[in-house]
Scaffold this motif. Structure first.
Motif, PDB file in Angstrom:
ATOM      1  N   VAL A   1      58.735  55.428  43.372  1.00  0.00           N
ATOM      2  CA  VAL A   1      58.167  54.184  43.874  1.00  0.00           C
ATOM      3  C   VAL A   1      58.034  53.240  42.683  1.00  0.00           C
ATOM      4  O   VAL A   1      57.229  53.464  41.785  1.00  0.00           O
ATOM      5  CB  VAL A   1      56.797  54.422  44.527  1.00  0.00           C
ATOM      6  N   GLY A   2      58.839  52.214  42.664  1.00  0.00           N
ATOM      7  CA  GLY A   2      58.822  51.313  41.526  1.00  0.00           C
ATOM      8  C   GLY A   2      59.674  51.847  40.391  1.00  0.00           C
ATOM      9  O   GLY A   2      60.448  52.796  40.532  1.00  0.00           O
ATOM     10  N   THR A   3      59.527  51.250  39.234  1.00  0.00           N
ATOM     11  CA  THR A   3      60.320  51.619  38.064  1.00  0.00           C
ATOM     12  C   THR A   3      59.778  52.891  37.430  1.00  0.00           C
ATOM     13  O   THR A   3      58.579  53.022  37.205  1.00  0.00           O
ATOM     14  CB  THR A   3      60.292  50.486  37.025  1.00  0.00           C
ATOM     15  N   ALA A   4      60.678  53.833  37.163  1.00  0.00           N
ATOM     16  CA  ALA A   4      60.279  55.057  36.485  1.00  0.00           C
ATOM     17  C   ALA A   4      60.001  54.765  35.012  1.00  0.00           C
ATOM     18  O   ALA A   4      60.669  53.927  34.394  1.00  0.00           O
ATOM     19  CB  ALA A   4      61.361  56.119  36.615  1.00  0.00           C
ATOM     20  N   THR A   5      59.019  55.467  34.472  1.00  0.00           N
ATOM     21  CA  THR A   5      58.593  55.266  33.092  1.00  0.00           C
ATOM     22  C   THR A   5      58.718  56.583  32.331  1.00  0.00           C
ATOM     23  O   THR A   5      58.372  57.637  32.869  1.00  0.00           O
ATOM     24  CB  THR A   5      57.120  54.797  33.049  1.00  0.00           C
ATOM     25  N   PRO A   6      59.214  56.561  31.089  1.00  0.00           N
ATOM     26  CA  PRO A   6      59.313  57.817  30.327  1.00  0.00           C
ATOM     27  C   PRO A   6      57.936  58.226  29.781  1.00  0.00           C
ATOM     28  O   PRO A   6      57.285  57.459  29.065  1.00  0.00           O
ATOM     29  CB  PRO A   6      60.280  57.468  29.196  1.00  0.00           C
ATOM     30  N   TYR A   7      57.531  59.439  30.129  1.00  0.00           N
ATOM     31  CA  TYR A   7      56.269  59.988  29.648  1.00  0.00           C
ATOM     32  C   TYR A   7      56.490  61.387  29.068  1.00  0.00           C
ATOM     33  O   TYR A   7      57.213  62.202  29.666  1.00  0.00           O
ATOM     34  CB  TYR A   7      55.242  60.105  30.778  1.00  0.00           C
ATOM     35  N   GLY A   8      55.881  61.648  27.928  1.00  0.00           N
ATOM     36  CA  GLY A   8      55.751  63.023  27.474  1.00  0.00           C
ATOM     37  C   GLY A   8      54.614  63.654  28.251  1.00  0.00           C
ATOM     38  O   GLY A   8      53.483  63.166  28.205  1.00  0.00           O
ATOM     39  N   ILE A   9      54.910  64.706  29.000  1.00  0.00           N
ATOM     40  CA  ILE A   9      53.885  65.356  29.821  1.00  0.00           C
ATOM     41  C   ILE A   9      53.420  66.604  29.085  1.00  0.00           C
ATOM     42  O   ILE A   9      54.204  67.533  28.854  1.00  0.00           O
ATOM     43  CB  ILE A   9      54.429  65.703  31.214  1.00  0.00           C
ATOM     44  N   VAL A  10      52.156  66.601  28.677  1.00  0.00           N
ATOM     45  CA  VAL A  10      51.628  67.652  27.819  1.00  0.00           C
ATOM     46  C   VAL A  10      50.370  68.256  28.420  1.00  0.00           C
ATOM     47  O   VAL A  10      49.673  67.620  29.222  1.00  0.00           O
ATOM     48  CB  VAL A  10      51.333  67.109  26.403  1.00  0.00           C
ATOM     49  N   GLY A  11      50.089  69.494  28.008  1.00  0.00           N
ATOM     50  CA  GLY A  11      48.910  70.190  28.478  1.00  0.00           C
ATOM     51  C   GLY A  11      47.736  70.030  27.531  1.00  0.00           C
ATOM     52  O   GLY A  11      47.736  69.182  26.633  1.00  0.00           O
ATOM     53  N   ARG A  12      46.774  70.912  27.701  1.00  0.00           N
ATOM     54  CA  ARG A  12      45.510  70.784  26.968  1.00  0.00           C
ATOM     55  C   ARG A  12      45.373  71.782  25.831  1.00  0.00           C
ATOM     56  O   ARG A  12      44.330  71.854  25.187  1.00  0.00           O
ATOM     57  CB  ARG A  12      44.349  70.965  27.949  1.00  0.00           C
ATOM     58  N   CYS A  13      46.415  72.599  25.600  1.00  0.00           N
ATOM     59  CA  CYS A  13      46.351  73.588  24.523  1.00  0.00           C
ATOM     60  C   CYS A  13      46.576  72.922  23.170  1.00  0.00           C
ATOM     61  O   CYS A  13      47.302  71.938  23.058  1.00  0.00           O
ATOM     62  CB  CYS A  13      47.384  74.693  24.737  1.00  0.00           C
ATOM     63  N   CYS A  14      45.971  73.496  22.153  1.00  0.00           N
ATOM     64  CA  CYS A  14      46.079  72.959  20.798  1.00  0.00           C
ATOM     65  C   CYS A  14      47.378  73.448  20.162  1.00  0.00           C
ATOM     66  O   CYS A  14      47.384  74.222  19.198  1.00  0.00           O
ATOM     67  CB  CYS A  14      44.864  73.380  19.970  1.00  0.00           C
ATOM     68  N   GLU A  15      48.502  73.027  20.750  1.00  0.00           N
ATOM     69  CA  GLU A  15      49.842  73.381  20.279  1.00  0.00           C
ATOM     70  C   GLU A  15      50.759  72.190  20.515  1.00  0.00           C
ATOM     71  O   GLU A  15      50.761  71.606  21.605  1.00  0.00           O
ATOM     72  CB  GLU A  15      50.404  74.595  21.026  1.00  0.00           C
ATOM     73  N   SER A  16      51.557  71.833  19.523  1.00  0.00           N
ATOM     74  CA  SER A  16      52.473  70.706  19.696  1.00  0.00           C
ATOM     75  C   SER A  16      53.572  71.002  20.701  1.00  0.00           C
ATOM     76  O   SER A  16      54.215  70.091  21.221  1.00  0.00           O
ATOM     77  CB  SER A  16      53.091  70.316  18.346  1.00  0.00           C
ATOM     78  N   GLY A  17      53.814  72.265  21.002  1.00  0.00           N
ATOM     79  CA  GLY A  17      54.839  72.640  21.968  1.00  0.00           C
ATOM     80  C   GLY A  17      54.314  72.794  23.384  1.00  0.00           C
ATOM     81  O   GLY A  17      55.041  73.279  24.262  1.00  0.00           O
ATOM     82  N   ASP A  18      53.079  72.374  23.619  1.00  0.00           N
ATOM     83  CA  ASP A  18      52.509  72.490  24.964  1.00  0.00           C
ATOM     84  C   ASP A  18      52.975  71.313  25.812  1.00  0.00           C
ATOM     85  O   ASP A  18      52.268  70.326  26.000  1.00  0.00           O
ATOM     86  CB  ASP A  18      50.975  72.528  24.882  1.00  0.00           C
ATOM     87  N   SER A  19      54.195  71.422  26.321  1.00  0.00           N
ATOM     88  CA  SER A  19      54.797  70.362  27.121  1.00  0.00           C
ATOM     89  C   SER A  19      55.710  70.974  28.172  1.00  0.00           C
ATOM     90  O   SER A  19      56.211  72.092  27.996  1.00  0.00           O
ATOM     91  CB  SER A  19      55.604  69.413  26.227  1.00  0.00           C
ATOM     92  N   VAL A  20      55.941  70.224  29.245  1.00  0.00           N
ATOM     93  CA  VAL A  20      56.823  70.712  30.302  1.00  0.00           C
ATOM     94  C   VAL A  20      58.290  70.508  29.980  1.00  0.00           C
ATOM     95  O   VAL A  20      59.160  71.049  30.659  1.00  0.00           O
ATOM     96  CB  VAL A  20      56.515  70.033  31.655  1.00  0.00           C
ATOM     97  N   ARG A  21      58.613  69.729  28.917  1.00  0.00           N
ATOM     98  CA  ARG A  21      60.006  69.458  28.590  1.00  0.00           C
ATOM     99  C   ARG A  21      60.158  69.382  27.075  1.00  0.00           C
ATOM    100  O   ARG A  21      59.554  68.541  26.422  1.00  0.00           O
ATOM    101  CB  ARG A  21      60.428  68.139  29.257  1.00  0.00           C
ATOM    102  N   LEU A  22      60.971  70.296  26.531  1.00  0.00           N
ATOM    103  CA  LEU A  22      61.207  70.364  25.088  1.00  0.00           C
ATOM    104  C   LEU A  22      62.702  70.449  24.825  1.00  0.00           C
ATOM    105  O   LEU A  22      63.451  71.025  25.627  1.00  0.00           O
ATOM    106  CB  LEU A  22      60.518  71.598  24.483  1.00  0.00           C
ATOM    107  N   ASP A  23      63.155  69.912  23.678  1.00  0.00           N
ATOM    108  CA  ASP A  23      64.557  70.073  23.325  1.00  0.00           C
ATOM    109  C   ASP A  23      64.740  71.351  22.518  1.00  0.00           C
ATOM    110  O   ASP A  23      63.801  72.139  22.339  1.00  0.00           O
ATOM    111  CB  ASP A  23      65.085  68.844  22.571  1.00  0.00           C
ATOM    112  N   ASN A  24      65.957  71.579  22.020  1.00  0.00           N
ATOM    113  CA  ASN A  24      66.262  72.823  21.309  1.00  0.00           C
ATOM    114  C   ASN A  24      65.484  72.967  20.005  1.00  0.00           C
ATOM    115  O   ASN A  24      65.356  74.076  19.473  1.00  0.00           O
ATOM    116  CB  ASN A  24      67.761  72.907  21.024  1.00  0.00           C
ATOM    117  N   GLU A  25      64.983  71.868  19.494  1.00  0.00           N
ATOM    118  CA  GLU A  25      64.200  71.904  18.262  1.00  0.00           C
ATOM    119  C   GLU A  25      62.702  72.024  18.535  1.00  0.00           C
ATOM    120  O   GLU A  25      61.895  72.040  17.607  1.00  0.00           O
ATOM    121  CB  GLU A  25      64.464  70.644  17.440  1.00  0.00           C
TER     122      GLU A  25
END
Length: 439
Positions: free
Chosen positions: A343-367
């Motif tokens: 609905v409307g224009t899609a916006t790029p968001y980093g979707i992250v959780g609440r854990c104290c880890e930089s890798g706590d995300s639903v989408r990560l690249d190979n790095e």
């Protein structure tokens, strides 16, 4: 549009706030009808001389899921003695289970294992050490054994961590050791009546077909008593748009043709067995989270949700992708990544959780860097729904990290009734096994 589409199953977005209001977030959601349809599809897979389907319970070991699956006629493949005991506590008899484990049970656990085997559990030998420890008991008890063979061949999956057949994995008795095990069994008068190979999860269907040919070759050479041949699991599912799902009919037709050729050449009619887990439950499941906060850096906009890697570790472990949807607080679907709907224009968001880890995300690249997801503009209090999470989510996530409590689980029944199948962990359970020690 009133429905949210993830892969082959659909979820009414209006259910999301109802579930959240009744049981809170984060929360797992499962669809019983989808699970049963998956079971039916597998049970109808083409075969030559009979088909036995086991569910790999490590994919999701919730007792309600196990009861649904076994109620449809699937038996179980267990990966530990505790998994077998857990399934039995759900009312499933041991004679509907096979144990395929890396464990070498000793002491009290060994006694428990022997009791399970006496009550019908099929023991799948996975190492020389396991064979040596079970041989005398098997002889005394008069039981036949299964054996898992390490073929030394890759499954062709997208992640090395899910490849269980290559020379860089240690699952099963390696082909080099098969002559030794076969001779030892022959000397003791034991029989291997089933041969099993599993080369990994989410692999290339061509590799699965190659595995069938390879396995029938060493069944012919080494296992004259085998009446069942298990081709394992690992049947790929399409969680994301553009992914290609395993064609069950095509794979079954190929396997049936090879088994018929085997009978023509040897006179032996082998029953086929498979042991899928992901295929049964992956796309039956969702994780419902709530947007807690929004943040902005010079490089990325962030949606902070109240559930991340402690509920779903696959993106961090494997780089796996799951379809994301945004549902408003009023139950309207704002965007669905699977349907490319917004609905409307899609916006790029980093979707992250609440854990104290930089890798706590639903989408990560190979790095391991966070990858933004194109979603509709979301506000604090809206819902982020993660699809394709019925398998290897709650069963293998690092629960209690940062002392977060395990989320509850809800099942949508065939009559659309929503039923709580696991309560939210309470804070007291975090410390119930800790002891106060005099210091």
């Amino acid at each position: 549009m009133t429905q949210n589409h993830f892969g082959p199953t659909r979820l009414d977005a209006a259910l999301v706030p109802l579930i959240a209001q009744k049981w809170g977030t984060p929360v797992y959601l499962h669809d019983r009808a989808f699970i049963e349809q998956s079971c039916d599809q597998l049970l109808n897979m083409p075969n030559a001389f009979g088909l036995h389907v086991r569910y790999a319970m490590k994919a999701n070991s919730d007792r309600t899921v196990l009861r649904v699956v076994t109620g449809k006629g699937l038996d179980l493949d267990c990966s530990s003695v505790d998994e077998a005991a857990r399934a039995h506590s759900a009312g499933i008899p041991y004679d509907r289970m096979m144990l395929t484990t890396q464990e070498v049970p000793l002491g009290q656990e060994r006694e428990e294992l022997e009791g399970m085997i006496r009550n019908g559990l099929k023991y799948n030998v996975c190492s020389l050490t396991q064979y040596r420890l079970i041989a005398d008991f098997a002889k005394q008890a008069g039981i036949d054994l299964s054996i898992r063979v390490h073929p030394g061949a890759s499954g062709g999956g997208e992640s090395q961590t899910r490849d269980t057949g290559s020379e860089y994995s240690c699952f099963g008795v390696h082909l080099n050791d098969i002559p030794t095990v076969v001779e030892m069994a022959r000397d003791k008068g034991l029989r291997f009546t089933q041969v099993h190979v599993h080369i990994g999860s989410g692999g290339d269907p061509e590799k699965w077909r190659e595995n069938i040919d390879r396995e029938l070759g060493f069944v012919r050479s080494y296992f004259p008593d085998a009446g069942t041949v298990s081709f394992g699991g690992g049947l790929k599912v399409a969680r994301m748009p553009g992914e290609k799902q395993a064609d069950i009919n095509e794979l079954g037709t190929y396997a049936a043709a090879r088994l018929k050729e085997f009978k023509e050449q040897t006179g032996r009619a082998l029953r086929m067995e498979i042991e899928p887990g992901t295929f049964v439950v992956a796309n039956s499941g969702y994780i419902i989270t709530r947007v807690m906060d929004k943040k902005l850096t010079n490089e990325m906009n962030f949606l902070l949700v109240d559930g991340g890697m402690e509920l779903l570790s696959r993106p961090l472990l494997y780089g796996s992708e799951h379809p994301i949807s945004i549902v408003g607080q009023d139950g309207t679907l704002r965007s669905s990544e699977y349907d490319s709907y917004s609905v409307g224009t899609a916006t790029p968001y980093g979707i992250v959780g609440r854990c104290c880890e930089s890798g706590d995300s639903v989408r990560l690249d190979n790095e391991g860097t966070i990858v933004p997801v194109q979603v509709a503009e979301a506000e604090i209090g809206d819902y982020v729904v993660i699809g394709g999470t019925g398998a290897y989510s709650e069963s293998m996530s690092p629960e209690n990290y940062n002392s977060h409590r395990k989320a509850p689980a809800v099942m949508k029944m065939k009559d659309a009734e929503l039923v709580l199948i696991r309560k939210r962990q309470v804070r007291e359970q975090l410390v119930q096994n800790e002891l106060d020690v005099d210091l």
